[in-house]
Design a protein around this motif. Structure first.
Motif, PDB file in Angstrom:
ATOM      1  N   PHE A  11       0.841  -1.193   0.000  1.00 31.58           N
ATOM      2  CA  PHE A  11       0.000   0.000   0.000  1.00 31.58           C
ATOM      3  C   PHE A  11       0.877   1.244   0.000  1.00 31.58           C
ATOM      4  O   PHE A  11       1.956   1.254   0.613  1.00 31.58           O
ATOM      5  CB  PHE A  11      -0.889   0.041   1.248  1.00 31.58           C
ATOM      6  CG  PHE A  11      -1.789  -1.144   1.412  1.00 31.58           C
ATOM      7  CD1 PHE A  11      -3.048  -1.163   0.830  1.00 31.58           C
ATOM      8  CD2 PHE A  11      -1.381  -2.236   2.159  1.00 31.58           C
ATOM      9  CE1 PHE A  11      -3.887  -2.249   0.995  1.00 31.58           C
ATOM     10  CE2 PHE A  11      -2.209  -3.330   2.330  1.00 31.58           C
ATOM     11  CZ  PHE A  11      -3.472  -3.338   1.747  1.00 31.58           C
ATOM     12  N   VAL A  12       0.421   2.295  -0.667  1.00 35.14           N
ATOM     13  CA  VAL A  12       1.018   3.613  -0.525  1.00 35.14           C
ATOM     14  C   VAL A  12       0.404   4.254   0.705  1.00 35.14           C
ATOM     15  O   VAL A  12      -0.817   4.418   0.794  1.00 35.14           O
ATOM     16  CB  VAL A  12       0.774   4.491  -1.760  1.00 35.14           C
ATOM     17  CG1 VAL A  12       1.304   5.906  -1.510  1.00 35.14           C
ATOM     18  CG2 VAL A  12       1.463   3.894  -2.982  1.00 35.14           C
ATOM     19  N   VAL A  13       1.254   4.598   1.673  1.00 34.56           N
ATOM     20  CA  VAL A  13       0.789   5.143   2.944  1.00 34.56           C
ATOM     21  C   VAL A  13       0.784   6.656   2.935  1.00 34.56           C
ATOM     22  O   VAL A  13      -0.115   7.297   3.467  1.00 34.56           O
ATOM     23  CB  VAL A  13       1.677   4.632   4.096  1.00 34.56           C
ATOM     24  CG1 VAL A  13       1.312   5.295   5.406  1.00 34.56           C
ATOM     25  CG2 VAL A  13       1.576   3.131   4.208  1.00 34.56           C
ATOM     26  N   LEU A  65      10.781  10.001  11.961  1.00 35.02           N
ATOM     27  CA  LEU A  65       9.752   9.718  12.957  1.00 35.02           C
ATOM     28  C   LEU A  65       8.376  10.126  12.449  1.00 35.02           C
ATOM     29  O   LEU A  65       7.383   9.414  12.681  1.00 35.02           O
ATOM     30  CB  LEU A  65      10.075  10.442  14.258  1.00 35.02           C
ATOM     31  CG  LEU A  65       9.068  10.273  15.401  1.00 35.02           C
ATOM     32  CD1 LEU A  65       8.910   8.805  15.774  1.00 35.02           C
ATOM     33  CD2 LEU A  65       9.485  11.100  16.614  1.00 35.02           C
ATOM     34  N   ASP A  66       8.285  11.237  11.761  1.00 35.13           N
ATOM     35  CA  ASP A  66       7.010  11.667  11.190  1.00 35.13           C
ATOM     36  C   ASP A  66       6.439  10.590  10.267  1.00 35.13           C
ATOM     37  O   ASP A  66       5.225  10.326  10.274  1.00 35.13           O
ATOM     38  CB  ASP A  66       7.180  12.963  10.408  1.00 35.13           C
ATOM     39  CG  ASP A  66       7.482  14.158  11.295  1.00 35.13           C
ATOM     40  OD1 ASP A  66       7.242  14.085  12.518  1.00 35.13           O
ATOM     41  OD2 ASP A  66       7.977  15.177  10.761  1.00 35.13           O
ATOM     42  N   ASP A  67       7.312   9.956   9.488  1.00 32.49           N
ATOM     43  CA  ASP A  67       6.855   8.941   8.533  1.00 32.49           C
ATOM     44  C   ASP A  67       6.408   7.671   9.252  1.00 32.49           C
ATOM     45  O   ASP A  67       5.435   7.021   8.837  1.00 32.49           O
ATOM     46  CB  ASP A  67       7.959   8.624   7.529  1.00 32.49           C
ATOM     47  CG  ASP A  67       8.302   9.820   6.653  1.00 32.49           C
ATOM     48  OD1 ASP A  67       7.486  10.759   6.575  1.00 32.49           O
ATOM     49  OD2 ASP A  67       9.403   9.822   6.063  1.00 32.49           O
ATOM     50  N   VAL A  68       7.109   7.285  10.310  1.00 31.87           N
ATOM     51  CA  VAL A  68       6.675   6.141  11.102  1.00 31.87           C
ATOM     52  C   VAL A  68       5.293   6.400  11.695  1.00 31.87           C
ATOM     53  O   VAL A  68       4.401   5.543  11.653  1.00 31.87           O
ATOM     54  CB  VAL A  68       7.697   5.834  12.218  1.00 31.87           C
ATOM     55  CG1 VAL A  68       7.146   4.804  13.199  1.00 31.87           C
ATOM     56  CG2 VAL A  68       9.012   5.337  11.615  1.00 31.87           C
ATOM     57  N   LYS A  69       5.097   7.597  12.226  1.00 34.72           N
ATOM     58  CA  LYS A  69       3.801   7.927  12.813  1.00 34.72           C
ATOM     59  C   LYS A  69       2.698   7.993  11.752  1.00 34.72           C
ATOM     60  O   LYS A  69       1.556   7.598  12.020  1.00 34.72           O
ATOM     61  CB  LYS A  69       3.902   9.253  13.562  1.00 34.72           C
ATOM     62  CG  LYS A  69       4.750   9.177  14.817  1.00 34.72           C
ATOM     63  CD  LYS A  69       4.671  10.466  15.618  1.00 34.72           C
ATOM     64  CE  LYS A  69       5.330  10.298  16.971  1.00 34.72           C
ATOM     65  NZ  LYS A  69       5.085  11.429  17.872  1.00 34.72           N
ATOM     66  N   ALA A  70       3.045   8.462  10.557  1.00 35.80           N
ATOM     67  CA  ALA A  70       2.049   8.493   9.478  1.00 35.80           C
ATOM     68  C   ALA A  70       1.614   7.071   9.125  1.00 35.80           C
ATOM     69  O   ALA A  70       0.426   6.826   8.874  1.00 35.80           O
ATOM     70  CB  ALA A  70       2.632   9.198   8.258  1.00 35.80           C
ATOM     71  N   ALA A  71       2.563   6.135   9.111  1.00 33.61           N
ATOM     72  CA  ALA A  71       2.219   4.739   8.826  1.00 33.61           C
ATOM     73  C   ALA A  71       1.321   4.167   9.918  1.00 33.61           C
ATOM     74  O   ALA A  71       0.342   3.455   9.632  1.00 33.61           O
ATOM     75  CB  ALA A  71       3.490   3.905   8.695  1.00 33.61           C
TER      76      ALA A  71
END
Length: 250
Positions: A4-6, A84-90
């Motif tokens: 999936f594109v997150v 970290l922003d990207d981990v939280k977005a996922a």
């Protein structure tokens, strides 16, 4: 496995995740796997050889957990806190789509190795309890916990990584030397975010790690215990332990 594109951050590549679910009806608990690589390399599609040889995904799936391998912007793409922003977005995306994906939204764990362990720890410590990006458990495999303090230690770490002047992994992460990025280094240090409402932590670290000293995991586990009420386990992997242990159990 489904991909999936997150997240599509403007000006950057699309960020994806790969989701594996065990057979049978849901909802099932989820392990969010965060890859390592010194924040500057690595991929959601490739496990380190010892971890792949231990059949990481298969063992977790066999125990009834789904696994989401996520990706984040690397340090030459964007400096901290983009990772970290990207981990939280996922995490937010997975929780927001939990019903459709057959996931239990109140049973998420963040699990990472090295740089991924560092990001898993930060994800567990910086989210608001009960928030859309919260996790209910953290497994931190040999991740850095404190970027401040012992400059000689971090110089040795850079040398063991084969980094030359100005090429250390943490300098890439912060966009400059730690001496000039003390605020960013403190903000990126999990020990500076410890609080009594943190989720349970399992910190696993080899005693002869020459890249990230095992004292980093010891420090984080001790800080978690010191605030009271946080279940924190520090598991030392001795030098005699096989790189791929046939009795390892997730």
């Amino acid at each position: 496995m489904e991909s999936f594109v997150v997240e599509q951050v403007r000006g950057y590549r699309p960020l994806r995740l790969d989701l594996r679910r065990p057979p049978g009806p849901g909802p099932v608990p989820l392990v969010v796997w965060i890859h390592g690589g010194g924040w500057r390399e690595g991929s959601r599609t490739h496990l380190p050889d010892p971890i792949a040889a231990a059949r990481f995904h298969e063992r977790i799936l066999a125990r009834g957990y789904a696994v989401a391998d996520i990706e984040y912007r690397l340090s030459r793409e964007a400096v901290y806190p983009a990772q970290l922003d990207d981990v939280k977005a996922a995490l937010r995306w997975l929780r927001g789509n939990a019903a459709h994906l057959g996931l239990a939204p109140d049973r998420f764990a963040a699990w990472g190795e090295s740089a991924g362990g560092h990001l898993a720890a930060l994800a567990g410590l910086t989210a608001k309890p009960g928030g859309s990006d919260a996790v209910q458990a953290v497994v931190d495999w040999y991740g850095p916990a404190d970027f401040l303090g012992d400059d000689e230690r971090w110089a040795a770490t850079a040398a063991n990584n084969g980094d030359g002047p100005g090429d250390a992994a943490d300098e890439w992460l912060f966009g400059g030397p730690r001496a000039e990025r003390r605020v960013e280094a403190a903000e990126a240090s999990p020990v500076h975010h410890v609080h009594p409402d943190a989720p349970p932590f399992l910190c696993v670290h080899g005693t002869v790690d020459r890249v990230v000293p095992s004292s980093q995991s010891e420090l984080l586990a001790a800080a978690l215990r010191a605030v009271g009420g946080v279940r924190s386990i520090w598991y030392r992997v001795p030098a005699t332990f096989s790189t791929v242990c046939p009795t390892w159990r997730p």
